[in-house]
Design an enzyme around this catalytic site. Structure first.
Site, PDB file in Angstrom:
ATOM      1  N   ASP A  89      -8.338  -2.750   3.063  1.00 54.97           N
ATOM      2  CA  ASP A  89      -7.135  -3.075   2.302  1.00 54.97           C
ATOM      3  C   ASP A  89      -6.371  -4.006   3.244  1.00 54.97           C
ATOM      4  OD1 ASP A  89      -4.708  -3.179   1.060  1.00 54.97           O
ATOM      5  OD2 ASP A  89      -4.369  -1.017   0.962  1.00 54.97           O
TER       6      ASP A  89
ATOM      7  N   CYS B 114      -7.016  -1.100   7.361  1.00 52.15           N
ATOM      8  CA  CYS B 114      -5.873  -1.638   6.637  1.00 52.15           C
ATOM      9  C   CYS B 114      -4.999  -2.452   7.580  1.00 52.15           C
ATOM     10  CB  CYS B 114      -5.057  -0.504   6.014  1.00 52.15           C
ATOM     11  SG  CYS B 114      -3.662  -1.135   5.055  1.00 52.15           S
TER      12      CYS B 114
ATOM     13  N   SER C  87       0.867  -1.178   0.000  1.00 56.07           N
ATOM     14  CA  SER C  87       0.000   0.000   0.000  1.00 56.07           C
ATOM     15  C   SER C  87       0.905   1.229   0.000  1.00 56.07           C
ATOM     16  CB  SER C  87      -0.863   0.011   1.259  1.00 56.07           C
ATOM     17  OG  SER C  87      -1.516  -1.230   1.396  1.00 56.07           O
TER      18      SER C  87
ATOM     19  N   TRP D 130      -4.554  -8.007   4.260  1.00 55.10           N
ATOM     20  CA  TRP D 130      -3.775  -9.143   3.745  1.00 55.10           C
ATOM     21  C   TRP D 130      -3.654 -10.197   4.824  1.00 55.10           C
ATOM     22  CZ3 TRP D 130      -1.844  -4.145   4.286  1.00 55.10           C
ATOM     23  CH2 TRP D 130      -1.037  -3.930   5.396  1.00 55.10           C
TER      24      TRP D 130
END
Length: 636
Positions: free
Chosen positions: A633, A588, A416, A635
């Protein structure tokens, strides 16, 4: 990790990518011409779906059928209805889901076509779908499920049930189990029998070059040969830009980890980016690992070779850019650090001189419970990469060309972006943590990309360090109206996109724009160790670019405190911003625990302050997601 999945694949050299005008866009014509009856389409972002598609198309030979793997982006998918012209034909779809339930980049056009063509008649088309997903994410296997459902709606015939692979558990295991049941169903459907030929089938043949002009040899370029020496825009996944590293500093003051901030100079590249986008970088493997592989296999790594596809009609002429040297292939093009998948073990087993080793390798590639358990413990849990396997099985010494054929491609890594182009139009900032841990076998595992980035000093032996990169657009965007309040939740390196967001909100304020409240929830372990970007955040607070800054130091007191606890502590403010002022929420970081816990905290706030039941609260947050007011966002 600050890394948003490792991405795109199938980057071929320009010479292979012949102009579309000459390339056959009809897969049906191609199948007829080459006598193929099975086509395996893949929607792949990190290479795994493509790998699975190749394995399935190779399997077809064992049943007296002929298969081909195909990238839907390269063919006219409206031809699907013509597939029935080929006798005993079958279309297999290996479809990965990316981001928030989205199709992968290479399957976007196919997805749009499926949505737009309601009148399409696919009767007579036989199909099956295997989806690749991750249960950690909200929209688990959305793309696989959609393709499966949609093909049936358009009249196609499902000949085997939708397979769902979960990358959070054991994707390889899910695939092997599905495939084990899938082929008998195909045999029954078409009335064919396995040939009983389980021997290894080579896909490429080795050509050794002795007197090749070195200008024709790839030295790490992703696309066009010499593209790193002679850079030409536009820059993308197949033509990355070599950005100069202008800053590389450690962010944390203490502690065992290494958190870093890098700045990449993109002056003159014509590259544009927005806050929230991702930057992709192409890392290289650790030289020491490459040298050890060469030593253990007793090869001259500087031999120049090509691996040429035995199927001359295939679009994929080589598994990686060729001609090149083994050293370049193992450094730039092949993934040598991930534990190998079972098909690699299966194909390499024949080269073990000890029958016991052969047996164990084949067992690990089988679908028997003890084989699966052995693969799980000996390969996955122990994090054994190909070098560790060769070191621990001294009787296994495969020819290096076969090993290079089987190893997956080294993928780009996505981060990012931690800057705003309003303030830094010619610079892209990355925030990441170096991955390093000891495995169960006592070896140290270093993350490929983060270790490589850490070593990208600004000046290295008098040379400037460079990083091959490109931008991937994202849906993670600040509200169109600056007056909308913004709530950001990003512990650890999850702060990355918010550094850009805060810069941008500050810039808007300086332009005299009316800017809504901007609130940041950050978390780290210890205030005096890893409170990264502390100065920037406090400065933004002083200038009122940031109207609220709440930091959880998880280990600075007896009981652990995380961002979700701080959200609950500020529930009245949050509910006011979300419910009355149209605030946009951004999350995020880690998908597995943090994103789920934060979402639960938002449910609880909606229940308590909105007087909703849990079901209503869940619907309330889901509606925010649909409207683009709750973005993630994340992961795993």
């Amino acid at each position: 990790m600050g890394c948003v999945f490792s991405l795109p694949e199938d980057r071929r050299d320009a010479a292979e990518r012949t102009a579309t005008s000459t390339r056959e866009t009809s897969f049906v014509e191609k199948m007829k011409k080459t006598g193929k009856n099975i086509i395996v389409f893949y929607g792949s972002q990190t290479g795994t779906a493509e790998e699975f598609a190749n394995r399935l198309s190779k399997d077809a030979q064992r049943y007296g059928m002929k298969g081909m793997a195909a990238d839907p982006e390269e063919y006219d998918m409206a031809e699907l209805s013509r597939l029935s012209e080929i006798e005993n034909s079958l279309a297999i779809f290996c479809m990965a889901t990316y981001g928030e339930g989205d199709p992968t980049d290479n399957a976007q056009d196919f997805y749009d076509w499926l949505q737009e063509n309601g009148e399409e008649d696919l009767s007579g088309v036989n199909f099956t779908v295997f989806g690749l997903g991750n249960k950690t994410y909200e929209h688990y296997n959305a793309m696989g499920a959609y393709v499966d459902k949609r093909l049936e709606e358009l009249g196609a015939k499902r000949i085997f049930d939708l397979g769902m692979g979960d990358d959070d558990a054991n994707l390889e295991d899910d695939f092997v189990s599905w495939r084990e049941q899938f082929w008998p169903a195909v045999c029954e459907h078409f009335g064919v029998e396995a040939l009983g030929d389980d021997s290894s089938i080579r896909q490429y043949e080795l050509k050794e070059h002795t007197d090749l002009n070195m200008n024709k040899v790839y030295s790490g370029e992703i696309g066009r040969i010499k593209s790193f020496e002679n850079q030409k825009p536009p820059f993308d996944a197949k033509n990355p830009f070599l950005a100069t590293v202008t800053v590389n500093r450690k962010l944390n003051k203490a502690g065992g980890r290494h958190l870093m901030h890098l700045e990449l100079d993109i002056t003159g590249s014509k590259i544009r980016y927005e806050s929230g986008d991702h930057v992709a970088v192409f890392p290289t493997n650790d030289t020491a690992l490459v040298i050890k592989l060469g030593q253990i296999l007793g090869v001259d790594l500087d031999s120049v070779i090509s691996l040429n596809n035995l199927d001359e009609e295939s679009n994929k002429k080589h598994p990686f850019p060729c001609p090149t040297s083994y050293r370049t292939a193992l450094t730039h093009y092949l993934d040598i650090t991930h534990p190998p998948r079972t098909n690699v073990l299966y194909e390499l087993a024949q080269y073990a001189s000890d029958p016991k080793d052969q047996e164990n390798m084949r067992k690990m590639a089988s679908s028997s419970p003890e084989g699966k358990a052995l693969y799980q413990s000996w390969v996955l849990d122990a994090c054994r990469n190909i070098l560790a396997i060769l070191e621990d099985l001294p009787s296994l010494r495969p020819p290096i060309d076969h090993l290079c054929e089987l190893l997956p491609r080294l993928q780009a890594r996505y981060y990012s972006i931690a800057s705003s182009s309003k303030i830094h139009p010619n610079s892209i900032h990355i925030c990441a943590v170096v991955v390093e841990y000891e495995t169960k076998t006592g070896r140290v595992h270093n993350g490929v990309a983060t270790t490589w980035l850490k070593n990208k000093t600004v000046v290295d032996n008098g040379h400037k360090s460079t990083v091959p990169m490109f931008i991937r657009k994202s849906q993670f965007r600040l509200p169109f109206k600056a007056t909308n309040p913004v709530i950001m939740v990003g512990p650890g390196t999850g702060i990355a996109p918010f550094v850009g967001f805060i810069q941008e909100r500050g810039w808007l304020k300086e332009q005299g724009k009316e800017v809504g409240e901007t609130v940041m929830f950050f978390g780290c372990r210890h205030e005096n160790e890893d409170f990264i970007y502390q100065e920037e955040l406090e400065e933004a607070k002083k200038k009122e670019a940031l109207t609220g800054l709440h930091v959880a130091f998880s280990r600075d007191q007896e009981e652990k405190v995380y961002v979700q606890h701080l959200l609950r502590n500020h529930k009245e403010d949050i509910w006011r911003l979300v419910h009355s002022q149209n605030a946009h929420i951004y999350i995020c970081g880690d998908a597995k625990n943090m994103a789920k816990d934060v979402q639960t905290a938002f449910y609880e706030i909606a229940e308590e302050l909105g007087g909703l039941t849990r079901t209503q609260a869940t619907d309330y947050i889901k509606k925010l997601m649909t409207k683009g007011r709750y973005s993630q966002d994340v992961w795993s």
